[in-house]
Motif scaffolding. Structure first.
Motif, short mmCIF file in Angstrom:
data_model
loop_
_atom_site.label_atom_id
_atom_site.label_comp_id
_atom_site.label_asym_id
_atom_site.label_seq_id
_atom_site.Cartn_x
_atom_site.Cartn_y
_atom_site.Cartn_z
N VAL A 1 78.19 18.72 31.82
CA VAL A 1 77.10 19.22 30.98
C VAL A 1 76.35 20.34 31.70
CG1 VAL A 1 74.91 18.57 29.89
CG2 VAL A 1 76.87 17.05 29.73
N LEU A 2 76.12 20.15 33.01
CA LEU A 2 75.37 21.17 33.75
C LEU A 2 76.15 22.50 33.79
CD1 LEU A 2 72.86 21.94 35.39
CD2 LEU A 2 74.04 21.15 37.45
N SER A 3 77.47 22.44 33.99
CA SER A 3 78.27 23.68 34.00
C SER A 3 78.08 24.46 32.72
CB SER A 3 79.77 23.40 34.10
OG SER A 3 80.06 22.63 35.18
N LYS A 4 78.13 23.73 31.58
CA LYS A 4 77.98 24.41 30.29
C LYS A 4 76.59 25.02 30.16
CE LYS A 4 81.25 21.68 27.61
NZ LYS A 4 81.28 20.29 27.22
N ARG A 5 75.58 24.25 30.57
CA ARG A 5 74.21 24.76 30.46
C ARG A 5 74.00 26.00 31.32
NH1 ARG A 5 70.54 22.48 27.84
NH2 ARG A 5 71.11 20.52 26.87
N LEU A 6 74.47 25.94 32.56
CA LEU A 6 74.26 27.08 33.47
C LEU A 6 75.02 28.31 32.97
CD1 LEU A 6 74.43 25.26 36.94
CD2 LEU A 6 72.40 26.13 35.79
N ALA A 7 76.25 28.09 32.48
CA ALA A 7 77.03 29.23 31.95
C ALA A 7 76.30 29.85 30.77
CB ALA A 7 78.43 28.76 31.55
N GLY A 8 75.73 28.98 29.89
CA GLY A 8 74.98 29.48 28.74
C GLY A 8 73.76 30.28 29.18
N MET A 9 73.09 29.82 30.24
CA MET A 9 71.89 30.52 30.73
C MET A 9 72.27 31.84 31.39
SD MET A 9 69.59 27.33 32.08
CE MET A 9 68.18 28.32 32.63
N VAL A 10 73.42 31.88 32.07
CA VAL A 10 73.87 33.15 32.66
C VAL A 10 74.20 34.14 31.53
CG1 VAL A 10 75.73 34.25 34.01
CG2 VAL A 10 74.67 32.12 34.85
N ASP A 11 74.88 33.63 30.47
CA ASP A 11 75.21 34.49 29.32
C ASP A 11 73.96 35.05 28.66
OD1 ASP A 11 77.88 34.21 29.54
OD2 ASP A 11 78.10 32.70 27.94
N SER A 12 72.89 34.24 28.58
CA SER A 12 71.68 34.76 27.93
C SER A 12 70.70 35.36 28.94
CB SER A 12 71.01 33.70 27.04
OG SER A 12 71.36 32.41 27.40
N SER A 13 71.21 35.75 30.11
CA SER A 13 70.40 36.47 31.11
C SER A 13 69.19 35.70 31.60
CB SER A 13 69.93 37.84 30.59
OG SER A 13 71.04 38.58 30.19
N LEU A 14 69.26 34.37 31.58
CA LEU A 14 68.16 33.58 32.15
C LEU A 14 68.43 33.26 33.62
CD1 LEU A 14 67.48 31.12 29.20
CD2 LEU A 14 65.98 32.96 29.97
N LEU A 15 69.69 33.35 34.03
CA LEU A 15 70.05 33.10 35.42
C LEU A 15 71.08 34.13 35.87
CD1 LEU A 15 70.67 29.22 35.55
CD2 LEU A 15 68.71 30.44 36.54
N VAL A 16 71.08 34.39 37.17
CA VAL A 16 72.14 35.17 37.79
C VAL A 16 72.85 34.22 38.75
CG1 VAL A 16 72.66 37.07 39.38
CG2 VAL A 16 70.90 37.34 37.62
N CYS A 17 74.18 34.28 38.73
CA CYS A 17 74.97 33.44 39.62
C CYS A 17 75.70 34.37 40.58
CB CYS A 17 75.96 32.64 38.78
SG CYS A 17 77.05 31.64 39.78
#
Ligand SMILES: [Zn+2]
Ligand SMILES: [Zn+2]
Length: 316
Positions: free
Chosen positions: A218-234
């Motif tokens: 679940v966390l992988s999906k959430r983080l990927a979604g947040m990177v896609d919407s520019s809320l996080l940089v990985c």
């Protein structure tokens, strides 16, 4: 660069986050539908059919959210027609206290959202007669404050219950086309909690999974979604290229105002308990109590002192 994870207590962060007024406050009023109803109330919406017309909330969901807001003493119904019974919903004193959070939603949506036509284009402060942007200030010293101006003491409050963590259902990572984001905030509760965890120093996948009690899938999906919407940089970690490090963006740092105002409201007006996360303003050394002020005259804002200009030029 040294590994910051070595220097702080992840168990303490986990306990503080799960018993924070932020986590509990988001649970009671942080969902998108509730935010739409509350923002609508501040824009003058009073009647069931007017919320229906302004938002895409399904009828039963709207009825259920209004009932919950009445039970929490955020809205108060007043009958305006007897047959059939019809009610107008007014903000209570406790509801009015959500104004700072609502101004922070407006500010974020205007800066980083899709500038929905359903939100006012400009806000006018009647006190100084100028258009303004809401700015976050320290209630103790009155100076502007951002995320970087605060330090946090973690002190889990045993009177606030602990969260059990992520439920087992799959996360709702909705595409914008599926949901009309009129009025509300486009960012969900778990994304806001991830932003809070990163703010408290958790930058790695295993740290976030531990402090938020979210399983890896679940966390992988959430983080990927947040990177896609520019809320996080990985990015690759400086000290260990095999490790990925998450950091905030301008857009997620911009959510900070909403996060502190909501956490403060929940602690002061709903739970009446201090949060397990206690921010202090570095500049004045006082506990940080957020206030939202006019960017022109720097005075704190009251709901009745602000008027709106809509995208089509109409004022109210
Ligand atoms: Zn201060
Ligand atoms: Zn002003």
């Amino acid at each position: 660069m040294s590994d910051p994870s070595a220097h702080f207590d992840l168990t303490l962060v986990r306990e503080a986050l799960s018993s924070s007024t932020l986590s509990h406050g988001l649970k009671i009023i942080g969902d998108h539908r509730t935010a739409q109803v509350v923002v609508g109330a501040f824009l003058g919406v009073r009647r069931f059919d007017d919320w229906l017309a302004r938002t895409n909330i399904p009828r039963p969901t709207l009825a259920e959210r209004l009932k919950a807001l009445v039970q929490m003493d955020i809205l108060r119904p007043r009958m305006y027609q007897e047959r059939p019974e019809r009610y107008a919903y007014h903000l209570t004193t406790k509801g009015m206290a959500l104004y700072d959070s609502v101004l922070m939603i407006w500010d974020w949506e205007v800066k980083y959202g899709e500038r929905p036509r359903s939100l006012p284009r400009r806000l006018i402060h009647k006190g100084c007669a100028h258009a303004f942007h809401p700015e976050l200030i320290c209630g103790a010293c009155g100076e502007r404050a951002s995320m970087h101006d605060l330090q946090y003491r973690l002190e889990p409050n045993p009177k606030l219950p602990h969260d059990s963590g992520e439920s087992t259902r799959t996360p709702r990572l909705r595409a914008d086309s599926e949901t009309d984001f009129s009025l509300g905030l486009r960012v969900d509760r778990w994304s806001l909690l991830i932003v809070a965890a990163v703010t408290l120093g958790c930058h790695y996948f295993d740290q976030l999974s531990f402090v938020l009690r979210i399983g890896p899938g679940v966390l992988s999906k959430r983080l990927a979604g947040m990177v896609d919407s520019s809320l996080l940089v990985c990015e690759a970690d400086h000290s260990d290229a095999r490790r990925r490090r998450y950091r905030l963006t301008a857009s997620s740092r911009g959510l900070f105002g909403y996060i502190v105002c909501l956490a403060n409201w929940a602690g002061t007006h709903h739970f009446r308990e201090p949060s397990s996360i206690r921010p202090a303003h570095r500049a004045c050394g006082q506990p940080f109590i957020p206030k939202v002020a006019c960017s022109h005259c720097h005075q704190p804002l009251k709901p009745w002192e602000v008027s709106f200009e809509w995208p089509d030029g109409e004022a109210s």
